[in-house]
Enzyme design. Sequence first.
Site, PDB file in Angstrom:
ATOM      1  N   GLY A 239      27.152  30.343  35.881  1.00  0.00           N
ATOM      2  CA  GLY A 239      27.142  31.683  36.729  1.00  0.00           C
ATOM      3  C   GLY A 239      27.383  31.383  38.123  1.00  0.00           C
ATOM      4  O   GLY A 239      27.596  32.597  38.744  1.00  0.00           O
ATOM      5  N   GLU A 275      25.743  25.342  32.196  1.00  0.00           N
ATOM      6  CA  GLU A 275      27.049  25.730  31.630  1.00  0.00           C
ATOM      7  C   GLU A 275      28.068  26.179  32.575  1.00  0.00           C
ATOM      8  O   GLU A 275      28.282  27.346  32.441  1.00  0.00           O
ATOM      9  CB  GLU A 275      26.746  26.535  30.550  1.00  0.00           C
ATOM     10  N   GLY A 277      31.236  27.255  34.454  1.00  0.00           N
ATOM     11  CA  GLY A 277      32.689  27.231  34.078  1.00  0.00           C
ATOM     12  C   GLY A 277      33.538  27.733  35.326  1.00  0.00           C
ATOM     13  O   GLY A 277      34.528  26.738  35.735  1.00  0.00           O
ATOM     14  N   ARG A 278      33.272  29.060  35.765  1.00  0.00           N
ATOM     15  CA  ARG A 278      34.104  29.183  36.909  1.00  0.00           C
ATOM     16  C   ARG A 278      33.967  28.324  38.053  1.00  0.00           C
ATOM     17  O   ARG A 278      35.261  28.175  38.671  1.00  0.00           O
ATOM     18  CB  ARG A 278      33.439  30.592  37.429  1.00  0.00           C
ATOM     19  N   ARG A 314      42.234  39.526  35.678  1.00  0.00           N
ATOM     20  CA  ARG A 314      41.107  39.934  36.429  1.00  0.00           C
ATOM     21  C   ARG A 314      41.229  41.176  37.403  1.00  0.00           C
ATOM     22  O   ARG A 314      40.480  41.975  37.545  1.00  0.00           O
ATOM     23  CB  ARG A 314      40.736  38.633  37.068  1.00  0.00           C
ATOM     24  N   TYR A 318      38.613  43.860  36.386  1.00  0.00           N
ATOM     25  CA  TYR A 318      37.328  43.878  37.205  1.00  0.00           C
ATOM     26  C   TYR A 318      37.460  44.373  38.420  1.00  0.00           C
ATOM     27  O   TYR A 318      36.394  44.373  39.351  1.00  0.00           O
ATOM     28  CB  TYR A 318      36.789  42.406  37.162  1.00  0.00           C
ATOM     29  N   CYS A 346      54.601  48.083  32.368  1.00  0.00           N
ATOM     30  CA  CYS A 346      54.805  49.649  32.507  1.00  0.00           C
ATOM     31  C   CYS A 346      53.630  50.041  32.230  1.00  0.00           C
ATOM     32  O   CYS A 346      53.475  50.778  31.443  1.00  0.00           O
ATOM     33  CB  CYS A 346      55.633  49.970  31.200  1.00  0.00           C
ATOM     34  N   GLU A 347      52.662  49.935  33.204  1.00  0.00           N
ATOM     35  CA  GLU A 347      51.489  50.795  33.467  1.00  0.00           C
ATOM     36  C   GLU A 347      51.206  50.352  34.998  1.00  0.00           C
ATOM     37  O   GLU A 347      51.044  49.268  35.495  1.00  0.00           O
ATOM     38  CB  GLU A 347      50.575  50.682  32.486  1.00  0.00           C
ATOM     39  N   TYR A 375      39.227  31.678  33.988  1.00  0.00           N
ATOM     40  CA  TYR A 375      39.594  33.350  33.248  1.00  0.00           C
ATOM     41  C   TYR A 375      40.954  33.767  33.779  1.00  0.00           C
ATOM     42  O   TYR A 375      41.066  35.048  33.966  1.00  0.00           O
ATOM     43  CB  TYR A 375      38.465  34.061  33.768  1.00  0.00           C
TER      44      TYR A 375
HETATM   45  N1  LLP Z   1      27.386  30.244  29.499  1.00  0.00           N
HETATM   46  C1  LLP Z   1      27.387  31.509  29.017  1.00  0.00           C
HETATM   47  C2  LLP Z   1      26.517  31.774  27.659  1.00  0.00           C
HETATM   48  C3  LLP Z   1      28.248  32.419  29.511  1.00  0.00           C
HETATM   49  O1  LLP Z   1      28.433  33.569  28.911  1.00  0.00           O
HETATM   50  C4  LLP Z   1      29.049  32.236  30.607  1.00  0.00           C
HETATM   51  C5  LLP Z   1      30.112  33.124  30.912  1.00  0.00           C
HETATM   52  C6  LLP Z   1      29.086  30.907  31.129  1.00  0.00           C
HETATM   53  C7  LLP Z   1      28.076  30.106  30.563  1.00  0.00           C
HETATM   54  C8  LLP Z   1      29.955  30.449  32.312  1.00  0.00           C
HETATM   55  O2  LLP Z   1      29.880  31.126  33.309  1.00  0.00           O
HETATM   56  P1  LLP Z   1      30.308  30.887  34.719  1.00  0.00           P
HETATM   57  O3  LLP Z   1      29.906  29.557  35.147  1.00  0.00           O
HETATM   58  O4  LLP Z   1      31.939  30.682  34.448  1.00  0.00           O
HETATM   59  O5  LLP Z   1      30.153  32.055  35.401  1.00  0.00           O
HETATM   60  N2  LLP Z   1      36.143  36.690  32.431  1.00  0.00           N
HETATM   61  C9  LLP Z   1      35.178  37.225  33.483  1.00  0.00           C
HETATM   62  C10 LLP Z   1      33.847  36.353  33.406  1.00  0.00           C
HETATM   63  C11 LLP Z   1      33.212  36.387  32.104  1.00  0.00           C
HETATM   64  C12 LLP Z   1      31.799  35.284  32.014  1.00  0.00           C
HETATM   65  C13 LLP Z   1      31.575  35.148  30.560  1.00  0.00           C
HETATM   66  N3  LLP Z   1      30.436  34.315  30.384  1.00  0.00           N
HETATM   67  C14 LLP Z   1      35.880  37.129  34.725  1.00  0.00           C
HETATM   68  O6  LLP Z   1      37.000  36.689  34.775  1.00  0.00           O
HETATM   69  O7  LLP Z   1      35.264  37.008  35.835  1.00  0.00           O
END
Ligand code: LLP
Length: 425
Positions: A239, A275, A277-278, A314, A318, A346-347, A375
């Site tokens: 997160g 965990e 990701g981003r 995105r 969002y 086309c939108e 993402y």
């Molecule tokens: N762990 C769990 C259980 C999660 O649901 C998520 C993200 C992460 C870890 C990783 O979170 P991060 O470090 O990436 O913030 N598509 C959206 C983001 C959706 C995130 C969903 N869960 C966007 O493009 O902003």
Amino acid sequence: MDHFLYQKGVLHAEDVPIPEIAAEVGTPFYVYSTATLTRHYTLFDEALSGLDHLVCYAMKANSNQAVLALMARLGAGVDVVSGGEYRRAIAAGFPGERIVFSGVGKTVEEMETALEGGVRQFNVESEPELRRLSDVASRLGKTAPITVRVNPDVDARTHEKISTGKSENKFGIPISRAREVYAEAAGLPGLEVVGIDVHIGSQLTELEPFELAYAKVADLTRALRAEGHGIRRLDLGGGLGIPYERSNAAPPLPTEYGEVIKRTVGDLGCEIEIEPGRLIAGNAGILVSEVIYVKSGEGRDFLILDAAMNDLIRPAMYGAWHDIVPVNEATPGAELQPFDIVGPVCETGDTFTRNRPMPELAAGDLVAFRSAGAYGAVMASEYNTRPMIPEVLVNQHQFAVIRARPTFDEIINRDTIPHWLEDPA
Ligand code: LLP
């Protein structure tokens, strides 16, 4: 910091000029930097130094096999949320004991796959899931290591679609009921309680929500231990946000996040998992696109690109901001002019941004969307029968296509016409 910089006025990915990749693979495409991916993983790993820990890369952000193989080599664990992601992890070389299985709707089939193939732990999100996992594991003669994902009812103060730690969200078990759920888990066959899991949302730009949530997890750890549960592992979720808009203040750094973790749960003697990701993948990737037309409208001008909402959803989904820069650097002090930057779909939703000040651009020029490594490609679709765009990985002066653009025949031949619609012979 990333590795997409101008060298002699031309945007590079590490040491490779972007126009060189464009000439070889065609636009649009995603390109990722090995150095940036490595750096971001390492920042997290170092932020938790001194603690027994595992950084479990959340592959939902970018699950290309090459990115996963890099993470596996660096020693990362991985967070998966589907049977498909589990298979990707195994295929990329992650051993089962480094795979964490999250997600609110795990199916029997997914549980079986992970139990057979090996898994570090299941992060269980509800009582029905707990009971089902107990059944499946017992039937297979296995023991499923589990944590329960608790919902701490903390406001992550992020976009509502990616906030997960409020009581009204679908995720986890309310922390107020955690003790009864752990009591039930301890009595079910086929399960071994190993810890607690929490994840409150994505793109957090402040540390306070983490601090509040982790403090609640620390209290819960003590309470559960007092009741005899062997809590030895804490999964603190992902997160931490990234700077999407370079003109804004940067969000906290992994080191500062690590300090919060040490302060709140560092003295519990638990193994810590995170965990992210981003933050690992986001600024490690850009989306490169070509201007098809510069169109003058009524009271506004449009840059029509060959990338669209199906390639990077995105902004449409969002209202997300991505910095968009010309691949050939604008001369310093050049006059900027506002453009609506749009794709060909086309939108009207296929609008990346409105009134964005841009230097002069012409058809055929290349632009790059920054912070598109997370993402981006994973959320792409083939809407309007626009082929999924290629992904490229750069490593210093070399680059490789890590997912090729499909041909139109491949796309069309995935469909089948039923016999009653076939032409009469
Ligand atoms: N762990 C769990 C259980 C999660 O649901 C998520 C993200 C992460 C870890 C990783 O979170 P991060 O470090 O990436 O913030 N598509 C959206 C983001 C959706 C995130 C969903 N869960 C966007 O493009 O902003």
